[in-house]
Design a protein around this motif. Structure first.
Motif, PDB file in Angstrom:
ATOM      1  N   GLY A 222       0.819  -1.214   0.000  1.00 25.15           N
ATOM      2  CA  GLY A 222       0.000   0.000   0.000  1.00 25.15           C
ATOM      3  C   GLY A 222       0.846   1.255   0.000  1.00 25.15           C
ATOM      4  O   GLY A 222       0.513   2.241  -0.674  1.00 25.15           O
ATOM      5  N   PHE A 223       1.960   1.242   0.726  1.00 23.60           N
ATOM      6  CA  PHE A 223       2.869   2.389   0.761  1.00 23.60           C
ATOM      7  C   PHE A 223       3.496   2.610  -0.614  1.00 23.60           C
ATOM      8  O   PHE A 223       3.606   3.756  -1.092  1.00 23.60           O
ATOM      9  N   ALA A 224       3.909   1.526  -1.277  1.00 16.96           N
ATOM     10  CA  ALA A 224       4.501   1.639  -2.607  1.00 16.96           C
ATOM     11  C   ALA A 224       3.494   2.228  -3.593  1.00 16.96           C
ATOM     12  O   ALA A 224       3.833   3.107  -4.403  1.00 16.96           O
ATOM     13  N   ASN A 225       2.252   1.767  -3.504  1.00 19.40           N
ATOM     14  CA  ASN A 225       1.218   2.284  -4.411  1.00 19.40           C
ATOM     15  C   ASN A 225       0.955   3.764  -4.158  1.00 19.40           C
ATOM     16  O   ASN A 225       0.819   4.562  -5.100  1.00 19.40           O
ATOM     17  N   ARG A 226       0.874   4.146  -2.891  1.00 15.23           N
ATOM     18  CA  ARG A 226       0.546   5.523  -2.528  1.00 15.23           C
ATOM     19  C   ARG A 226       1.611   6.504  -3.000  1.00 15.23           C
ATOM     20  O   ARG A 226       1.303   7.645  -3.382  1.00 15.23           O
ATOM     21  N   HIS A 227       2.867   6.062  -2.998  1.00 19.78           N
ATOM     22  CA  HIS A 227       3.970   6.968  -3.310  1.00 19.78           C
ATOM     23  C   HIS A 227       4.563   6.716  -4.693  1.00 19.78           C
ATOM     24  O   HIS A 227       5.640   7.238  -5.007  1.00 19.78           O
ATOM     25  N   GLY A 228       3.862   5.928  -5.511  1.00 18.62           N
ATOM     26  CA  GLY A 228       4.321   5.702  -6.872  1.00 18.62           C
ATOM     27  C   GLY A 228       5.634   4.958  -6.966  1.00 18.62           C
ATOM     28  O   GLY A 228       6.392   5.151  -7.926  1.00 18.62           O
ATOM     29  N   ARG A 229       5.919   4.117  -5.987  1.00 18.12           N
ATOM     30  CA  ARG A 229       7.149   3.348  -5.987  1.00 18.12           C
ATOM     31  C   ARG A 229       6.950   2.033  -6.734  1.00 18.12           C
ATOM     32  O   ARG A 229       5.824   1.599  -6.990  1.00 18.12           O
ATOM     33  N   SER A 230       8.044   1.380  -7.083  1.00 15.96           N
ATOM     34  CA  SER A 230       7.967   0.091  -7.766  1.00 15.96           C
ATOM     35  C   SER A 230       7.266  -0.928  -6.872  1.00 15.96           C
ATOM     36  O   SER A 230       7.418  -0.893  -5.643  1.00 15.96           O
ATOM     37  N   PRO A 231       6.500  -1.838  -7.468  1.00 16.93           N
ATOM     38  CA  PRO A 231       5.837  -2.868  -6.657  1.00 16.93           C
ATOM     39  C   PRO A 231       6.855  -3.672  -5.861  1.00 16.93           C
ATOM     40  O   PRO A 231       7.986  -3.893  -6.307  1.00 16.93           O
ATOM     41  N   VAL A 232       6.461  -4.099  -4.670  1.00 22.82           N
ATOM     42  CA  VAL A 232       7.325  -4.898  -3.823  1.00 22.82           C
ATOM     43  C   VAL A 232       6.634  -6.226  -3.549  1.00 22.82           C
ATOM     44  O   VAL A 232       5.425  -6.277  -3.313  1.00 22.82           O
ATOM     45  N   THR A 233       7.394  -7.304  -3.638  1.00 22.38           N
ATOM     46  CA  THR A 233       6.877  -8.637  -3.305  1.00 22.38           C
ATOM     47  C   THR A 233       7.311  -8.970  -1.882  1.00 22.38           C
ATOM     48  O   THR A 233       8.512  -8.971  -1.583  1.00 22.38           O
ATOM     49  N   VAL A 234       6.350  -9.209  -1.020  1.00 23.91           N
ATOM     50  CA  VAL A 234       6.653  -9.526   0.377  1.00 23.91           C
ATOM     51  C   VAL A 234       6.173 -10.935   0.672  1.00 23.91           C
ATOM     52  O   VAL A 234       4.967 -11.208   0.691  1.00 23.91           O
ATOM     53  N   ASP A 235       7.118 -11.840   0.872  1.00 23.94           N
ATOM     54  CA  ASP A 235       6.786 -13.185   1.321  1.00 23.94           C
ATOM     55  C   ASP A 235       6.667 -13.167   2.843  1.00 23.94           C
ATOM     56  O   ASP A 235       7.287 -12.324   3.511  1.00 23.94           O
TER      57      ASP A 235
END
Length: 355
Positions: A222-235
């Motif tokens: 959600g933070f990446a989306n809000r700030h226009g950052r690259s998608p992050v994969t979190v396992d």
């Protein structure tokens, strides 16, 4: 001196209660099965215990409350060990009513300090002809009849949803009885997320150790989306069955693609991540127990890419800083108050290498 926990030891004192087809719910010591008959069902929501139960010949192992593949009314005696989280007892008793045939013997065992006295009221609400049959090793044993059997039990119907917010990012989080900080954002995780907002990870693939209901992974995306950052994969990885199920539901609702692993620590995981984040547990029941986190700190360098970051929040009184320094690299404190401290360290080149 018995090698078993008090509740399991008391069960064996009352082996005469174990008649017919047997189900044990909430097993913590796999060794008890060898003294409870040649076959039956044994449930544990702890991934490590479940793995050991699955090795027991003749016994069907069940990981938590997922009853897919299990039949209703299949057992004559169902033993319920009192769970550590009182909110979980209703869930465990419901599973017992599903597994037990009509008229089956229900057995409730728990320690006094963990609330068996108060749990009896819940037991009386779902079982008839209840009574205490033993009191030993600081435990009580209660017996009743399964007079309200259930033909259907689906753990997914127990999932609840909460909206949580931190640093301007709102997420939907699944909850189940017994999951850490169900329905709220605990103060330690909030502090950790605030540091992730102020000093974002430089990583596209992250591992969340002791992920609980998937709060950190969902928030990072959600933070990446809000700030226009690259998608992050979190396992994510967690030892508890309910947490794994909730994390999967949280990720699915948010459209995340990270893998959720059920594991007792990192020893069975393969691969390396660019960053590892964690708010690790430090309790075993009501006692402080840092052994899981200490083992994690010994193992985590082997799962971090060289130069990869560890971000960890812990109660400020816990002595983790030295272990982080020793096993990963130089440590800095990103945030601290009287209750919690957030540590950051980057894996030095030699960390995690065997001598």
């Amino acid at each position: 001196m018995s090698a078993l926990t008090n509740t399991h030891d008391v069960l064996l004192r009352n082996r005469d209660l174990l008649q017919g087809r047997l189900a044990l719910l909430g097993v913590t010591e796999p060794l008890v099965l060898s003294q409870c008959g040649d076959s039956g069902l044994a449930m544990s929501e702890h991934a490590g215990v479940y793995s050991a139960l699955a090795q027991r010949s003749g016994w069907q192992a069940c990981f938590g409350y997922d009853t897919d593949g299990l039949a209703a009314a299949d057992y004559d005696t169902v033993v319920v060990f009192l769970p550590k989280a009182r909110a979980e007892l209703a869930l465990r008793l419901t599973m017992a009513r599903f597994l037990g045939c009509e008229g089956a013997r229900l057995v409730l065992i728990g320690e006094k300090k963990e609330g068996i006295g108060g749990a009896v009221k819940q037991f009386n609400e779902v079982a008839s002809d209840t009574g205490k049959v033993d009191s030993a090793r600081h435990c009580q044993v209660w017996v009743g009849t399964n007079s309200q059997p259930l033909s259907v039990f689906d753990i997914r119907e127990w999932i609840s949803w909460s909206q949580l917010e931190c640093a301007g990012v709102e997420i939907a989080v699944a909850g189940l009885p017994g999951v850490f900080s169900d329905g709220e954002l605990d103060a330690g995780t909030r502090m950790l997320l605030e540091t992730l907002a102020e000093s974002p990870l430089k990583a596209e693939r992250v591992l969340d150790f002791a992920c609980g209901a998937g709060v950190i992974g969902s928030w990072l995306q959600g933070f990446a989306n809000r700030h226009g950052r690259s998608p992050v994969t979190v396992d994510g990885v967690d030892v508890q069955a309910q947490a794994v199920l909730c994390a999967e539901a949280t990720y699915a609702k948010a459209g995340l693609h990270g893998q959720i692993y059920a594991a007792d620590g990192l020893s069975t995981l393969e691969g390396r991540w660019q960053a590892v984040v964690t708010n690790p547990p430090f309790h075993s029941g009501v006692k402080t127990d840092t052994s899981m986190t200490e083992q994690f700190l010994r193992d985590v360098a082997g799962h971090l890419m060289p130069g990869g970051e560890l971000r960890l929040v812990a109660n400020s009184f816990l002595p983790y800083e030295g272990d982080i320094q020793r096993h990963i690299g130089p440590v800095e404190r990103l945030a601290q108050d009287r209750r919690f401290t957030v540590y950051r360290a980057f894996r030095r080149a030699s960390a995690g290498l065997r001598p």
